[in-house]
Design an enzyme around this catalytic site. Sequence first.
Site, PDB file in Angstrom:
ATOM      1  N   HIS A 177    -156.480  41.263 -75.882  1.00  0.00           N
ATOM      2  CA  HIS A 177    -156.737  39.823 -75.977  1.00  0.00           C
ATOM      3  C   HIS A 177    -157.112  39.198 -74.633  1.00  0.00           C
ATOM      4  CE1 HIS A 177    -155.202  40.328 -79.969  1.00  0.00           C
ATOM      5  NE2 HIS A 177    -155.160  39.049 -80.233  1.00  0.00           N
TER       6      HIS A 177
ATOM      7  N   ARG B 152    -143.207  40.549 -76.876  1.00  0.00           N
ATOM      8  CA  ARG B 152    -144.202  39.961 -77.787  1.00  0.00           C
ATOM      9  C   ARG B 152    -145.630  40.066 -77.238  1.00  0.00           C
ATOM     10  NH1 ARG B 152    -144.060  34.475 -81.516  1.00  0.00           N
ATOM     11  NH2 ARG B 152    -146.250  34.609 -82.093  1.00  0.00           N
TER      12      ARG B 152
ATOM     13  N   HIS C 284    -160.151  37.122 -74.817  1.00  0.00           N
ATOM     14  CA  HIS C 284    -160.172  35.676 -74.542  1.00  0.00           C
ATOM     15  C   HIS C 284    -161.205  35.357 -73.473  1.00  0.00           C
ATOM     16  CE1 HIS C 284    -155.837  34.880 -76.201  1.00  0.00           C
ATOM     17  NE2 HIS C 284    -156.733  35.026 -77.148  1.00  0.00           N
TER      18      HIS C 284
ATOM     19  N   ARG D  63    -141.902  14.338 -83.067  1.00  0.00           N
ATOM     20  CA  ARG D  63    -141.155  15.463 -82.458  1.00  0.00           C
ATOM     21  C   ARG D  63    -140.950  16.638 -83.420  1.00  0.00           C
ATOM     22  NH1 ARG D  63    -138.351  11.176 -80.008  1.00  0.00           N
ATOM     23  NH2 ARG D  63    -139.122  10.911 -77.889  1.00  0.00           N
TER      24      ARG D  63
ATOM     25  N   LYS E 297    -145.768  42.622 -87.158  1.00  0.00           N
ATOM     26  CA  LYS E 297    -145.706  41.416 -86.324  1.00  0.00           C
ATOM     27  C   LYS E 297    -144.296  40.816 -86.361  1.00  0.00           C
ATOM     28  CE  LYS E 297    -147.754  37.265 -84.723  1.00  0.00           C
ATOM     29  NZ  LYS E 297    -148.921  36.428 -84.558  1.00  0.00           N
TER      30      LYS E 297
ATOM     31  N   GLU F 142    -157.492  42.773 -86.027  1.00  0.00           N
ATOM     32  CA  GLU F 142    -156.055  42.548 -85.785  1.00  0.00           C
ATOM     33  C   GLU F 142    -155.215  43.538 -86.595  1.00  0.00           C
ATOM     34  OE1 GLU F 142    -155.087  40.591 -83.412  1.00  0.00           O
ATOM     35  OE2 GLU F 142    -156.413  38.854 -83.243  1.00  0.00           O
TER      36      GLU F 142
ATOM     37  N   HIS G 264    -163.183  35.509 -82.755  1.00  0.00           N
ATOM     38  CA  HIS G 264    -161.970  35.969 -82.073  1.00  0.00           C
ATOM     39  C   HIS G 264    -161.740  37.472 -82.330  1.00  0.00           C
ATOM     40  CE1 HIS G 264    -157.893  35.871 -80.474  1.00  0.00           C
ATOM     41  NE2 HIS G 264    -157.462  36.424 -81.601  1.00  0.00           N
TER      42      HIS G 264
ATOM     43  N   GLU H  95    -141.926  35.060 -76.494  1.00  0.00           N
ATOM     44  CA  GLU H  95    -142.690  35.911 -75.582  1.00  0.00           C
ATOM     45  C   GLU H  95    -142.115  35.967 -74.168  1.00  0.00           C
ATOM     46  OE1 GLU H  95    -146.880  36.048 -76.492  1.00  0.00           O
ATOM     47  OE2 GLU H  95    -147.340  36.582 -74.427  1.00  0.00           O
TER      48      GLU H  95
ATOM     49  N   LYS I  24    -146.942  30.703 -83.255  1.00  0.00           N
ATOM     50  CA  LYS I  24    -147.767  30.190 -82.149  1.00  0.00           C
ATOM     51  C   LYS I  24    -148.763  29.185 -82.716  1.00  0.00           C
ATOM     52  CE  LYS I  24    -147.750  33.863 -78.714  1.00  0.00           C
ATOM     53  NZ  LYS I  24    -148.561  34.864 -77.996  1.00  0.00           N
TER      54      LYS I  24
ATOM     55  N   ASN J 131    -150.835  41.209 -77.954  1.00  0.00           N
ATOM     56  CA  ASN J 131    -152.096  40.754 -77.351  1.00  0.00           C
ATOM     57  C   ASN J 131    -152.928  41.904 -76.803  1.00  0.00           C
ATOM     58  OD1 ASN J 131    -151.978  37.978 -77.815  1.00  0.00           O
ATOM     59  ND2 ASN J 131    -150.471  37.742 -76.190  1.00  0.00           N
TER      60      ASN J 131
HETATM   61  P1  NAD Z   1    -161.428  30.561 -88.553  1.00  0.00           P
HETATM   62  O1  NAD Z   1    -160.247  29.759 -88.814  1.00  0.00           O
HETATM   63  O2  NAD Z   1    -162.504  29.971 -87.722  1.00  0.00           O
HETATM   64  O3  NAD Z   1    -162.048  31.028 -89.948  1.00  0.00           O
HETATM   65  C1  NAD Z   1    -163.216  31.784 -89.940  1.00  0.00           C
HETATM   66  C2  NAD Z   1    -164.317  31.160 -90.802  1.00  0.00           C
HETATM   67  O4  NAD Z   1    -164.056  31.443 -92.167  1.00  0.00           O
HETATM   68  C3  NAD Z   1    -164.429  29.666 -90.695  1.00  0.00           C
HETATM   69  O5  NAD Z   1    -165.785  29.295 -90.815  1.00  0.00           O
HETATM   70  C4  NAD Z   1    -163.646  29.185 -91.923  1.00  0.00           C
HETATM   71  O6  NAD Z   1    -164.015  27.908 -92.348  1.00  0.00           O
HETATM   72  C5  NAD Z   1    -164.037  30.222 -92.923  1.00  0.00           C
HETATM   73  N1  NAD Z   1    -163.115  30.468 -94.004  1.00  0.00           N
HETATM   74  C6  NAD Z   1    -161.764  30.432 -93.987  1.00  0.00           C
HETATM   75  N2  NAD Z   1    -161.273  30.899 -95.126  1.00  0.00           N
HETATM   76  C7  NAD Z   1    -162.332  31.201 -95.915  1.00  0.00           C
HETATM   77  C8  NAD Z   1    -162.464  31.736 -97.203  1.00  0.00           C
HETATM   78  N3  NAD Z   1    -161.405  32.133 -97.913  1.00  0.00           N
HETATM   79  N4  NAD Z   1    -163.706  31.898 -97.720  1.00  0.00           N
HETATM   80  C9  NAD Z   1    -164.807  31.575 -96.990  1.00  0.00           C
HETATM   81  N5  NAD Z   1    -164.741  31.098 -95.743  1.00  0.00           N
HETATM   82  C10 NAD Z   1    -163.511  30.919 -95.212  1.00  0.00           C
HETATM   83  O7  NAD Z   1    -161.069  31.955 -87.858  1.00  0.00           O
HETATM   84  P2  NAD Z   1    -159.874  33.000 -88.056  1.00  0.00           P
HETATM   85  O8  NAD Z   1    -160.466  34.305 -87.726  1.00  0.00           O
HETATM   86  O9  NAD Z   1    -159.171  32.827 -89.332  1.00  0.00           O
HETATM   87  O10 NAD Z   1    -158.849  32.600 -86.911  1.00  0.00           O
HETATM   88  C11 NAD Z   1    -159.217  32.650 -85.559  1.00  0.00           C
HETATM   89  C12 NAD Z   1    -158.373  31.677 -84.791  1.00  0.00           C
HETATM   90  O11 NAD Z   1    -157.012  32.067 -84.892  1.00  0.00           O
HETATM   91  C13 NAD Z   1    -158.702  31.619 -83.331  1.00  0.00           C
HETATM   92  O12 NAD Z   1    -158.694  30.280 -82.904  1.00  0.00           O
HETATM   93  C14 NAD Z   1    -157.559  32.371 -82.681  1.00  0.00           C
HETATM   94  O13 NAD Z   1    -157.297  31.942 -81.360  1.00  0.00           O
HETATM   95  C15 NAD Z   1    -156.435  32.033 -83.594  1.00  0.00           C
HETATM   96  N6  NAD Z   1    -155.335  33.006 -83.577  1.00  0.00           N
HETATM   97  C16 NAD Z   1    -154.081  32.508 -83.453  1.00  0.00           C
HETATM   98  C17 NAD Z   1    -153.011  33.375 -83.471  1.00  0.00           C
HETATM   99  C18 NAD Z   1    -151.622  32.831 -83.433  1.00  0.00           C
HETATM  100  O14 NAD Z   1    -150.673  33.610 -83.290  1.00  0.00           O
HETATM  101  N7  NAD Z   1    -151.443  31.539 -83.612  1.00  0.00           N
HETATM  102  C19 NAD Z   1    -153.216  34.753 -83.597  1.00  0.00           C
HETATM  103  C20 NAD Z   1    -154.522  35.220 -83.721  1.00  0.00           C
HETATM  104  C21 NAD Z   1    -155.576  34.334 -83.705  1.00  0.00           C
HETATM  105  N1  GLY Z   2    -151.249  36.774 -81.672  1.00  0.00           N
HETATM  106  C1  GLY Z   2    -150.260  37.060 -80.692  1.00  0.00           C
HETATM  107  C2  GLY Z   2    -148.918  36.490 -80.974  1.00  0.00           C
HETATM  108  O1  GLY Z   2    -148.687  35.906 -82.002  1.00  0.00           O
HETATM  109  O2  GLY Z   2    -148.043  36.630 -80.166  1.00  0.00           O
END
Ligand code: NAD
Ligand code: GLY
Length: 361
Positions: free
Chosen positions: A250, A243, A254, A123, A229, A187, A267, A239, A145, A247
């Site tokens: 997005h 919030r 998406h 939990r 942010k 972003e 992304h 949200e 998130k 997006n």
């Molecule tokens: P990712 O986590 O896939 O990383 C991108 C690539 O870079 C991967 O191949 C990873 O292994 C590699 N990598 C990571 N750090 C590295 C480094 N320092 N050097 C070399 N390679 C490295 O992608 P991302 O763009 O970081 O994140 C995208 C994800 O985040 C999506 O799933 C998206 O939905 C999510 N997201 C979530 C939120 C949230 O609020 N939680 C907000 C925006 C995006």
């Molecule tokens: N990436 C959108 C949020 O965190 O609300």
Amino acid sequence: MLIKHTLEVDLGERSYPIYIGTELISQAELIGPHIHGQSALVVTNATVAPLYLEPLQQALDNLQIRYDRIILDDGEQFKTLTTVESIIDLLLSNRHDRRTTVIALGGGVIGDVAGFAASIYQRGVNFIQIPTTLLSQVDSSVGGKTGVNHPLGKNMIGAFYQPQCVVADIDTFNTLPARELSAGLAEVIKYGLISDAGFFDWLECNIDALASLDQDLLAQAVLVSCQNKARVVELDEREGGLRAILNLGHTFGHAIETVMGYGNWLHGEAVAAGMVMAIDLSIREGLIDENVRQRGVTLIQRAGLPVTPPENMTVEQYLDAMAIDKKTVAGSIKLILLRALGEAFVSGDYSHEKLLQTLST
Ligand code: NAD
Ligand code: GLY
């Protein structure tokens, strides 16, 4: 170690610091106070582990924390419930108790998956974010998130779960592929478009230096992005309304990610094309003028990002994918539009015909 900036996300008892700087990952004194028990699980992937696991292990060894590691396959296609289950399996079989700490070391995929596992294990256990991509430092690691994808929709399973701290080490950008840096810049530009026209001006002046990895400017861009942010999340953590402006683009993005297959469009790339579509609809609605489109498209292009959606996507595919967006309520798709550069709002009150025009251009 050089902490260039510290920023507090003010959420009452769920408040936490974001440390931004260089050589931070190996620093025991930084994460030490945020690990409450004697054990931890580091969640990372096969790309990041060889680059950054060693310095983190050094810090945990110095703190005399008993830790396990799980090294996941790399990719958005592994952001699934099955992966979360494998994390839970390891936590259980190695007898991690409720005072354990889950540490996410990687990009947004790792942060989202590890955070969700932390939120449901017994939990909810302690959680620390060590984001290693630009995108994860300016967006996904901040605000709580967490979650995974479902074949029918992005991020459809998840929880709001705030970390104990975020360690944003900008040295990690040195190993990041240029395409991933660009995805993060999408972003960053988003904050300029939705809430910070001054930051947008600053980005217009500095985008080339940011793409060339100027450390001080990158640290500044991470700081201002996180400030923007945090300001929104502090007002609307779960949200209820505001919030959703985070997006911008997005819902379109998406849909692109879902239809094109997770991992094919990054992304940030999908969000970039989606933001141009949101600008397009805002113009059709008479909210902003062509000048905003020109400035937005130019900056997004200069960041090395796509400004047009995939050629082969149909309007029906968009509408199908958009219908299961989390902002869709009772069949009505809410979209984020701009009423000025630096001013976004949530709208359910746009012309369906104009939306169809945007989707077919
Ligand atoms: P990712 O986590 O896939 O990383 C991108 C690539 O870079 C991967 O191949 C990873 O292994 C590699 N990598 C990571 N750090 C590295 C480094 N320092 N050097 C070399 N390679 C490295 O992608 P991302 O763009 O970081 O994140 C995208 C994800 O985040 C999506 O799933 C998206 O939905 C999510 N997201 C979530 C939120 C949230 O609020 N939680 C907000 C925006 C995006
Ligand atoms: N990436 C959108 C949020 O965190 O609300």
